[in-house]
Write a protein that holds these residues in place. Structure first.
Motif, PDB file in Angstrom:
ATOM      1  N   GLY A 240     -39.279  -5.965   6.784  1.00  0.00           N
ATOM      2  CA  GLY A 240     -39.349  -6.080   5.190  1.00  0.00           C
ATOM      3  C   GLY A 240     -38.168  -6.035   4.498  1.00  0.00           C
ATOM      4  N   VAL A 241     -38.492  -6.734   3.255  1.00  0.00           N
ATOM      5  CA  VAL A 241     -37.205  -6.632   2.237  1.00  0.00           C
ATOM      6  C   VAL A 241     -37.985  -6.761   0.923  1.00  0.00           C
ATOM      7  N   TRP A 242     -37.408  -5.817   0.199  1.00  0.00           N
ATOM      8  CA  TRP A 242     -37.874  -5.621  -1.235  1.00  0.00           C
ATOM      9  C   TRP A 242     -39.493  -5.597  -0.967  1.00  0.00           C
ATOM     10  N   LYS A 243     -40.229  -6.107  -1.696  1.00  0.00           N
ATOM     11  CA  LYS A 243     -41.636  -6.181  -1.867  1.00  0.00           C
ATOM     12  C   LYS A 243     -42.234  -7.215  -0.892  1.00  0.00           C
ATOM     13  N   ILE A 244     -41.601  -7.609   0.228  1.00  0.00           N
ATOM     14  CA  ILE A 244     -41.956  -8.679   1.325  1.00  0.00           C
ATOM     15  C   ILE A 244     -42.050  -7.995   2.509  1.00  0.00           C
ATOM     16  N   GLY A 245     -43.434  -8.089   3.168  1.00  0.00           N
ATOM     17  CA  GLY A 245     -43.523  -7.554   4.484  1.00  0.00           C
ATOM     18  C   GLY A 245     -44.448  -6.586   4.403  1.00  0.00           C
ATOM     19  N   ALA A 246     -45.523  -6.510   5.257  1.00  0.00           N
ATOM     20  CA  ALA A 246     -46.367  -5.425   5.294  1.00  0.00           C
ATOM     21  C   ALA A 246     -45.778  -4.229   5.953  1.00  0.00           C
TER      22      ALA A 246
ATOM     23  N   GLY B 199     -47.630  -8.183   2.707  1.00  0.00           N
ATOM     24  CA  GLY B 199     -47.786  -8.902   3.909  1.00  0.00           C
ATOM     25  C   GLY B 199     -47.843 -10.564   3.742  1.00  0.00           C
ATOM     26  N   LEU B 200     -48.643 -10.739   2.581  1.00  0.00           N
ATOM     27  CA  LEU B 200     -48.842 -12.448   2.460  1.00  0.00           C
ATOM     28  C   LEU B 200     -47.628 -12.806   1.941  1.00  0.00           C
ATOM     29  N   ARG B 201     -46.931 -11.977   1.011  1.00  0.00           N
ATOM     30  CA  ARG B 201     -45.431 -12.691   0.840  1.00  0.00           C
ATOM     31  C   ARG B 201     -44.458 -12.874   1.848  1.00  0.00           C
ATOM     32  N   ALA B 202     -44.504 -12.185   2.717  1.00  0.00           N
ATOM     33  CA  ALA B 202     -43.753 -12.306   4.205  1.00  0.00           C
ATOM     34  C   ALA B 202     -44.456 -13.741   4.724  1.00  0.00           C
TER      35      ALA B 202
ATOM     36  N   GLY C  62     -47.935 -20.287  -2.325  1.00  0.00           N
ATOM     37  CA  GLY C  62     -48.645 -18.981  -1.766  1.00  0.00           C
ATOM     38  C   GLY C  62     -47.835 -17.864  -2.114  1.00  0.00           C
ATOM     39  N   PHE C  63     -46.367 -17.926  -1.961  1.00  0.00           N
ATOM     40  CA  PHE C  63     -45.738 -16.747  -2.128  1.00  0.00           C
ATOM     41  C   PHE C  63     -45.886 -16.047  -3.677  1.00  0.00           C
ATOM     42  N   ILE C  64     -46.068 -17.318  -4.732  1.00  0.00           N
ATOM     43  CA  ILE C  64     -46.270 -16.906  -5.891  1.00  0.00           C
ATOM     44  C   ILE C  64     -47.612 -16.237  -6.229  1.00  0.00           C
ATOM     45  N   ALA C  65     -48.571 -16.866  -5.407  1.00  0.00           N
ATOM     46  CA  ALA C  65     -50.019 -16.331  -5.497  1.00  0.00           C
ATOM     47  C   ALA C  65     -50.489 -15.247  -4.989  1.00  0.00           C
TER      48      ALA C  65
END
Length: 489
Positions: free
Chosen positions: A95-101, A308-311, A145-148
């Motif tokens: 994970g990085v920041w708010k990215i990654g479950a 998780g979806l951001r990742a 998808g990242f934005i959504a």
């Protein structure tokens, strides 16, 4: 949420729910956050790689063969998929920041994108442009998808099991013809295409995989497909259909040069098709996160799902830079976590490291190119058939006692199967529209979502009156039966 029944089944399949106790090291840490001794970390990480290796290399093999890549180029594309799968796994587990479950997720190339990518290849006049068009579409779909992602985590109610089960079933059914084609030989234009020696090799490989799954246990059972590919390749040597030249020509160390196949191209129809695939992939990942969260006793809340979806989506958007495809969580590794009870995300991150190293070694990536097509076909029957079976398992939990849900599944499957059974069905449509229409997964998914909204979200007053499930002995027509139907939904 709709995926919760999958969570319960994931725990049931494992036998018992994990007790939450740390396996090694600091017992004040949650098992997800602990690190294991180096040897155990490495071997457990390799087991995750072995369990998902065939799934990672199959999509580039399918798409690369459709484009007409040489053995060397196919090796490059396979290595790129391994490399980008490793990077996506890092992003999801560390994970990085708010990215990654920050859960023990393995990420790799999603099967959901294979059929739409084949449709893009078929409708691209110059095959050298096919991969750049695919990569451009994936980049756009990944960024959107990242934005959504934060909003999508709140829209899962529109993707209940009746929708996701239909789509997953279509994924498997759409890919089975690929396995059948592989089983007949490497060149459809050759005179010996479909010869008995090719079909025999495919059958032998299929039997090997089935026997391993039936009579072995533990790790060997988990890697039955991989072992089947190895044994099938060795058996194929006397048949004279095994080509070792890709290994001889491959370098020991290499790097997946950015945009090796050309700068990305952006075609609207291809972008729309891959955006639909992204929605499917995000839906599957959400269900997987809910299931894994229960197994490791760290329930996935809305914040975790969004991260998780951001990742997933960012990994997909970056993947084409290194010639990789759309990435998503691998459900088979969830079963491995449940079976081994090793819940450390750092173990999976270690597996991601092995994927990166394999992607940086063309020799390692070239090994899969040695496998003859008939051998791949035999294993593909199990691999792709299992995807379809997984969709059927989901449909079983979808409440098919209801006429509404039966109609949703029936029509959506029919729409999705059109390109398989009647490839020329949409021949009168413009080429740009055919990219979407020729993907049964895309059309089936859209049909399932629209029909689910129509039947299950708008005017739901007649639900209890449209039940076709046979009565059990002693049931009253208007009482127990209707109550059961209402309970399903």
């Amino acid at each position: 949420m709709a995926a919760k029944p999958q969570v319960r089944n994931a725990i049931d399949d494992a036998g018992t729910a994990p007790d939450g106790a740390a396996l090694d090291g600091d017992r004040t840490k949650h098992p997800v956050d602990e690190t294991l001794p180096p040897l155990k970390m490495a071997t457990s990480g390799l087991q995750h790689v072995a369990a998902m290796y065939a799934g990672v290399v199959a999509p580039p093999l399918i798409v690369g063969a459709a484009v007409g890549l040489s053995g060397t180029e196919l090796t490059f594309l396979t290595g790129a998929s391994l490399f980008t799968a490793g990077l996506a796994t890092f992003l999801q587990t560390l994970g990085v920041w708010k990215i990654g479950a920050r859960l023990p997720f393995v990420n790799g190339v999603t099967f959901a994108g294979v059929a739409p990518m084949l449709a893009i290849v078929d409708t691209t006049k110059d095959k050298t442009d096919a991969l750049p068009v695919i990569f451009g579409a994936i980049i756009v779909a990944g960024l959107l998808g990242f934005i959504a992602a934060p909003w999508f985590s709140r829209l899962v109610r529109f993707f209940p099991p009746v929708v996701t089960g239909t789509v997953i079933t279509l994924i498997g059914v759409s890919l089975l013809p690929v396995a059948f084609g592989w089983a007949q030989g490497p060149n459809p234009a050759a005179d010996d295409y479909g010869a008995t020696n090719y079909l025999t090799l495919a059958g032998i490989t299929l039997v090997i995989v089935l026997l391993l799954r039936r009579f072995t246990r533990g790790f060997l059972k988990q890697v039955a497909v991989l072992v089947g590919l190895v044994l099938g390749t060795l058996i194929a040597i006397p048949f004279g259909v095994t080509d070792f030249s890709p290994v001889k020509e491959a370098d020991i160390v290499g790097f997946p040069n950015p945009f090796h196949f050309g700068a990305p191209q952006f075609a609207l129809a291809a972008i729309i098709s891959m955006c639909v695939v992204m929605l499917v992939s995000m839906t599957e990942s959400t269900a997987d996160m809910l299931a894994l969260g229960e197994i490791v006793e760290r329930p996935a809340d809305e914040k975790t799902i969004a991260a998780g979806l951001r990742a997933d989506t960012l990994g997909s958007a970056l993947s084409p830079l290194f010639n990789g495809f759309m990435c998503s969580a691998f459900a088979q590794n969830i079963g491995l976590v449940a079976m081994t009870r090793i819940r450390s995300r750092f173990v999976v991150a270690c597996g991601g490291g092995f994927l990166v190293l394999m992607g940086l070694s063309p020799v390692a990536a070239s090994l899969i190119s040695v496998v003859p097509r008939p051998v791949l076909g035999g294993a593909g029957v199990v691999l792709f058939g299992s995807v379809a079976a997984s969709g059927i398992q989901t449909l079983v939990k979808a409440g098919l006692e209801k006429d509404n849900n039966v109609l949703i599944v029936a029509v959506s499957l029919a729409v999705g199967i059109i390109p398989i059974t009647e490839p020329e069905f949409y021949h009168a449509f413009p080429e740009t529209a055919k990219i979407i229409l020729d993907s049964g997964i895309s059309t089936g998914c859209v049909a399932a979502v629209v029909l689910n909204v129509l039947f299950n979200h708008l005017g739901r007053g007649n639900d209890e009156d449209t039940v076709t499930a046979p009565m059990e002995p002693g049931d009253e027509i208007s009482g127990t039966r209707a109550a059961k139907a209402a309970h399903v939904h």
